[in-house]
Motif scaffolding. Structure first.
Motif: not given
Length: 131
Positions: A70-98
């Motif tokens: 969706a965002c056209g960035a490299a996967r490692p970059s997306v993962s790093q950005h998601l980690a920042k957003l999660r640590l700030a409480g802007l996004v949440t996570t849940r497990k769905d299998g793996r």
């Protein structure tokens, strides 16, 4: 719904104070904390990739693969950005299998991102201002 009514009704907070510089405005520690927290959220959203991630999550939950496409960035970059957003409480996570599935922390964020993109539409399309 006005900002003051929204805050008082939805979150139990006091109605919004007058803007700084307005007659009768008070600068309080609580107001300063609120402004600092808002500035932190806006600073996190001031990155194109993070904004794209938040825009996509505003349409529903997604995993890293979907968000990378969706965002056209490299996967490692997306993962790093998601980690920042999660640590700030802007996004949440849940497990769905793996898989880890991401979602927005709350609806205010979807509306904030939508409004920022609406402002961009007005600037790029030379659309007239409105309420």
């Amino acid at each position: 719904m006005s900002a003051g009514r929204h805050l008082a009704g939805a979150h139990g907070a006091q109605p919004a104070r007058l803007p700084s510089g307005a007659p009768g405005a008070q600068v309080t520690p609580e107001r300063g904390d609120r402004l600092e927290a808002a500035a932190s959220v806006l600073a996190l959203l001031a990155d194109r990739t993070r904004l794209a991630l938040m825009e996509r999550l505003g349409r529903g939950e997604a995993d890293v693969t979907t968000l990378t496409e969706a965002c056209g960035a490299a996967r490692p970059s997306v993962s790093q950005h998601l980690a920042k957003l999660r640590l700030a409480g802007l996004v949440t996570t849940r497990k769905d299998g793996r898989r880890v599935v991401y979602a927005l922390g709350h609806g205010h964020l979807r509306r904030l991102v939508d409004e920022a993109l609406n402002v961009a539409d007005h600037q790029l399309g030379s659309l007239p201002p409105h309420d």
